[in-house]
Design a protein around this motif. Structure first.
Motif, PDB file in Angstrom:
ATOM      1  N   PHE A  86       0.813  -1.211   0.000  1.00  0.00           N
ATOM      2  CA  PHE A  86       0.000   0.000   0.000  1.00  0.00           C
ATOM      3  C   PHE A  86       0.851   1.268   0.000  1.00  0.00           C
ATOM      4  O   PHE A  86       0.327   2.357  -0.214  1.00  0.00           O
ATOM      5  CB  PHE A  86      -0.915   0.032   1.226  1.00  0.00           C
ATOM      6  CG  PHE A  86      -1.968  -1.040   1.238  1.00  0.00           C
ATOM      7  CD1 PHE A  86      -2.339  -1.686   0.076  1.00  0.00           C
ATOM      8  CD2 PHE A  86      -2.581  -1.407   2.419  1.00  0.00           C
ATOM      9  CE1 PHE A  86      -3.307  -2.681   0.081  1.00  0.00           C
ATOM     10  CE2 PHE A  86      -3.546  -2.403   2.444  1.00  0.00           C
ATOM     11  CZ  PHE A  86      -3.910  -3.036   1.271  1.00  0.00           C
TER      12      PHE A  86
ATOM     13  N   MET B 176       0.620   4.724  -2.309  1.00  0.00           N
ATOM     14  CA  MET B 176      -0.734   4.968  -2.805  1.00  0.00           C
ATOM     15  C   MET B 176      -1.413   6.030  -1.946  1.00  0.00           C
ATOM     16  O   MET B 176      -1.221   6.088  -0.734  1.00  0.00           O
ATOM     17  CB  MET B 176      -1.566   3.680  -2.769  1.00  0.00           C
ATOM     18  CG  MET B 176      -1.082   2.597  -3.714  1.00  0.00           C
ATOM     19  SD  MET B 176      -2.149   1.122  -3.667  1.00  0.00           S
ATOM     20  CE  MET B 176      -3.691   1.783  -4.321  1.00  0.00           C
TER      21      MET B 176
ATOM     22  N   GLU C 155      -6.832   6.751  -3.649  1.00  0.00           N
ATOM     23  CA  GLU C 155      -6.622   5.564  -4.476  1.00  0.00           C
ATOM     24  C   GLU C 155      -7.023   4.304  -3.721  1.00  0.00           C
ATOM     25  O   GLU C 155      -7.601   3.374  -4.292  1.00  0.00           O
ATOM     26  CB  GLU C 155      -5.167   5.475  -4.915  1.00  0.00           C
ATOM     27  CG  GLU C 155      -4.773   6.521  -5.937  1.00  0.00           C
ATOM     28  CD  GLU C 155      -3.294   6.524  -6.240  1.00  0.00           C
ATOM     29  OE1 GLU C 155      -2.909   6.934  -7.353  1.00  0.00           O
ATOM     30  OE2 GLU C 155      -2.493   6.130  -5.352  1.00  0.00           O
ATOM     31  N   GLY C 156      -6.723   4.256  -2.428  1.00  0.00           N
ATOM     32  CA  GLY C 156      -7.109   3.105  -1.627  1.00  0.00           C
ATOM     33  C   GLY C 156      -8.610   2.925  -1.586  1.00  0.00           C
ATOM     34  O   GLY C 156      -9.127   1.817  -1.762  1.00  0.00           O
TER      35      GLY C 156
ATOM     36  N   TYR D  75      -9.745   2.042  -5.321  1.00  0.00           N
ATOM     37  CA  TYR D  75      -9.283   0.834  -5.997  1.00  0.00           C
ATOM     38  C   TYR D  75      -9.247  -0.420  -5.124  1.00  0.00           C
ATOM     39  O   TYR D  75      -9.180  -1.532  -5.651  1.00  0.00           O
ATOM     40  CB  TYR D  75      -7.874   1.049  -6.574  1.00  0.00           C
ATOM     41  CG  TYR D  75      -7.778   2.192  -7.542  1.00  0.00           C
ATOM     42  CD1 TYR D  75      -8.842   2.534  -8.368  1.00  0.00           C
ATOM     43  CD2 TYR D  75      -6.617   2.944  -7.648  1.00  0.00           C
ATOM     44  CE1 TYR D  75      -8.754   3.588  -9.262  1.00  0.00           C
ATOM     45  CE2 TYR D  75      -6.503   3.993  -8.546  1.00  0.00           C
ATOM     46  CZ  TYR D  75      -7.579   4.316  -9.345  1.00  0.00           C
ATOM     47  OH  TYR D  75      -7.485   5.352 -10.234  1.00  0.00           O
ATOM     48  N   ARG D  76      -9.252  -0.294  -3.794  1.00  0.00           N
ATOM     49  CA  ARG D  76      -9.067  -1.465  -2.938  1.00  0.00           C
ATOM     50  C   ARG D  76     -10.342  -1.917  -2.245  1.00  0.00           C
ATOM     51  O   ARG D  76     -10.316  -2.900  -1.514  1.00  0.00           O
ATOM     52  CB  ARG D  76      -7.999  -1.173  -1.882  1.00  0.00           C
ATOM     53  CG  ARG D  76      -6.651  -0.721  -2.403  1.00  0.00           C
ATOM     54  CD  ARG D  76      -5.912  -1.757  -3.186  1.00  0.00           C
ATOM     55  NE  ARG D  76      -5.601  -2.963  -2.454  1.00  0.00           N
ATOM     56  CZ  ARG D  76      -4.667  -3.836  -2.808  1.00  0.00           C
ATOM     57  NH1 ARG D  76      -3.959  -3.627  -3.906  1.00  0.00           N
ATOM     58  NH2 ARG D  76      -4.456  -4.927  -2.119  1.00  0.00           N
TER      59      ARG D  76
ATOM     60  N   ASN E 253      -5.664  -4.073  -7.215  1.00  0.00           N
ATOM     61  CA  ASN E 253      -6.228  -2.731  -7.407  1.00  0.00           C
ATOM     62  C   ASN E 253      -7.491  -2.796  -8.260  1.00  0.00           C
ATOM     63  O   ASN E 253      -7.676  -2.017  -9.194  1.00  0.00           O
ATOM     64  CB  ASN E 253      -5.198  -1.796  -8.050  1.00  0.00           C
ATOM     65  CG  ASN E 253      -4.106  -1.392  -7.082  1.00  0.00           C
ATOM     66  OD1 ASN E 253      -4.326  -1.364  -5.877  1.00  0.00           O
ATOM     67  ND2 ASN E 253      -2.929  -1.114  -7.590  1.00  0.00           N
ATOM     68  N   CYS E 254      -8.343  -3.727  -7.929  1.00  0.00           N
ATOM     69  CA  CYS E 254      -9.623  -3.892  -8.611  1.00  0.00           C
ATOM     70  C   CYS E 254     -10.707  -3.710  -7.561  1.00  0.00           C
ATOM     71  O   CYS E 254     -10.855  -4.540  -6.666  1.00  0.00           O
ATOM     72  CB  CYS E 254      -9.712  -5.269  -9.264  1.00  0.00           C
ATOM     73  SG  CYS E 254     -11.344  -5.685  -9.927  1.00  0.00           S
TER      74      CYS E 254
ATOM     75  N   CYS F 189     -14.487  -3.456 -11.965  1.00  0.00           N
ATOM     76  CA  CYS F 189     -13.427  -3.078 -11.032  1.00  0.00           C
ATOM     77  C   CYS F 189     -13.570  -1.643 -10.538  1.00  0.00           C
ATOM     78  O   CYS F 189     -12.663  -1.114  -9.886  1.00  0.00           O
ATOM     79  CB  CYS F 189     -12.054  -3.270 -11.673  1.00  0.00           C
ATOM     80  SG  CYS F 189     -11.511  -4.992 -11.706  1.00  0.00           S
TER      81      CYS F 189
ATOM     82  N   PRO G  75      -8.259   0.838 -13.238  1.00  0.00           N
ATOM     83  CA  PRO G  75      -9.207  -0.036 -12.546  1.00  0.00           C
ATOM     84  C   PRO G  75     -10.644   0.092 -13.020  1.00  0.00           C
ATOM     85  O   PRO G  75     -11.463  -0.765 -12.703  1.00  0.00           O
ATOM     86  CB  PRO G  75      -9.064   0.405 -11.088  1.00  0.00           C
ATOM     87  CG  PRO G  75      -7.681   0.944 -10.990  1.00  0.00           C
ATOM     88  CD  PRO G  75      -7.456   1.625 -12.309  1.00  0.00           C
TER      89      PRO G  75
END
Length: 432
Positions: free
Chosen positions: A164, A167, A171-172, A175-176, A225-226, A270, A302
């Protein structure tokens, strides 16, 4: 000959037609190439324009000298852009000192003006005054947040996850995670009540589905990261329930990618989706196994949705059959697995535990805050370690998980680690 009027230093240049064509073919505009930078050339020494034998008036795109892996200019126009002048242009062509290029220090290293340095998720640029100018993004992994949690008495421990690092928090969250907030369909579902005798039915302090049903609870898959926890958690719970209810005669690990690519009705792949939509697809269309249709992380962004590689057709009584081969060359078992309708459980913690003990793992939707990405062990609860920071350090999103049991130190277990307890939780199960 072709005359070209250039409004540079009021000079009229006459260029041959063939030369003009070569100029346009070589360089239609002044592009910066490494090591040319916005703040000027990086090598302050060496003989360039002097070695060339002279400087050119106005703008002359042929007035160049080889410079490392690119070219630099010796015409008067380059002084307007600074960035592409040869290092000795100012002294040889203009007889003046070159523009000041400052330096910055970082970890014992010197950086010139315009050079960059990435620290965690923020890009820092060496300014002309010798000071670093850094972005102010909130990062997924913040050292002071980890220290703050571990110093406090919050009931859980934090850790640094290298995957991680670098990032941003945005973004977390983007994407997570990947589950949309509960839809009206879920919120309108009636809660199923578990009939429990408080005297005869005691909930143990420890329970793990892996131990009760060995070989039937599947290992968690990494969604990378999907942002498709909606697909991963649904596929995981359905896989375990099929294995348990078939008494191990079928132990498929269902394919999240099948849901991500093919369940596109009001779903974002995603880029996030709904669990009720995933269960609808699993019931009506069915999916194949992970071995048949393996997960393929997005290559570019993503939000891209890979083309659906699996279709099925009805063969009567709600059953379906695949009409395409597995989208790989090493597996031919394209059996379609379907589920019965999902049900919403009560938010009562003991009833959730009883359901898991009797029928297997369940699915939960939860709210994830900025500090959850550093969670390691214990009973999670949102902390106040970021409350003194600007608002963009305090954000949250929605996630869905598979819950497989209970630990003596933590009410609920998710995947291979202890999972936090969440006061507001929605669960779906697949009935017998």
């Amino acid at each position: 000959m072709k005359a070209m009027l250039l409004a540079v230093a009021a000079l009229l240049l006459v260029v041959g037609e063939g030369t003009a064509e070569r100029i346009l073919s070589r360089r239609t505009r002044r592009e910066l190439a490494s090591p040319l930078h916005l703040e000027g050339i990086r090598d302050p020494y060496g003989s360039y324009c002097q070695r060339r034998g002279g400087c050119c008036p106005g703008r002359d795109d042929m007035c160049t000298v080889p410079y490392l892996d690119t070219i630099c200019y010796c015409d008067l126009f380059c002084n307007r852009t600074v960035a592409d002048c040869c290092p000795d242009f100012w002294g040889h062509c203009l007889g003046v000192q070159p523009p000041f290029i400052g330096t910055c220090e970082r970890n014992g290293n010197k950086f010139l003006t315009g050079q960059t340095y990435k620290e965690n998720c923020n890009l820092c640029t060496c300014g002309s005054t010798g000071r670093w100018e850094c972005e102010q993004n909130a990062c997924m992994i913040e050292a002071d947040m980890i220290q703050g949690v571990n110093r406090g008495r919050y009931g859980w421990r934090a850790a640094n996850y290298s995957q991680f690092y670098g990032m941003t928090l945005d973004e977390g969250l983007r994407y997570r995670l990947g589950t949309q907030r509960p839809s009206r369909t879920i919120l309108n579902m009636n809660e199923m009540q578990m009939n429990m005798d408080p005297q005869s039915e005691q909930i143990p302090l420890y329970f793990n589905s892996v131990e009760k049903w060995p070989g039937k609870i599947h290992e968690p898959l990494d969604q990378g990261n999907c942002a498709a926890s909606w697909a991963f958690s649904t596929a995981a719970v359905a896989s375990d329930r099929i294995s348990i209810q078939s008494m191990g005669h079928m132990t498929p690990q269902l394919s999240p990618q099948n849901l991500i690519s093919c369940d596109t009705r009001n779903q974002g792949g995603c880029a996030g989706g709904r669990i009720d939509g995933a269960w609808w697809y699993l019931r009506r269309r069915g999916v194949v196994t992970e071995e048949c249709y393996p997960f393929s992380p997005p290559q570019q962004t993503p939000v891209e949705v890979a083309r659906c590689m699996m279709q099925s057709r009805s063969v009567g009584r709600g059953k379906r059959q695949a009409t395409q081969r597995c989208p790989n060359t090493y597996n031919y078992h394209n059996d379609i697995y379907q589920s019965t309708p999902p049900y919403r459980l009560s938010s009562n913690e003991k009833e959730i535990m009883k359901e898991i003990m009797d029928n297997g793992p369940v699915q939960a939707i939860m709210e994830v805050h900025e500090d959850f990405f550093i969670y390691k062990s214990g009973i999670y609860k949102h902390t106040d370690v970021s409350f003194t920071k600007p608002p963009h350090y305090r954000k949250h999103g929605t996630h869905s998980v598979r819950i497989i049991g209970r630990h003596t130190l933590s009410p609920l277990l998710c995947g291979p680690r202890q999972t936090p307890h969440f006061p507001l939780v929605l669960l779906l199960r697949q009935p017998q």
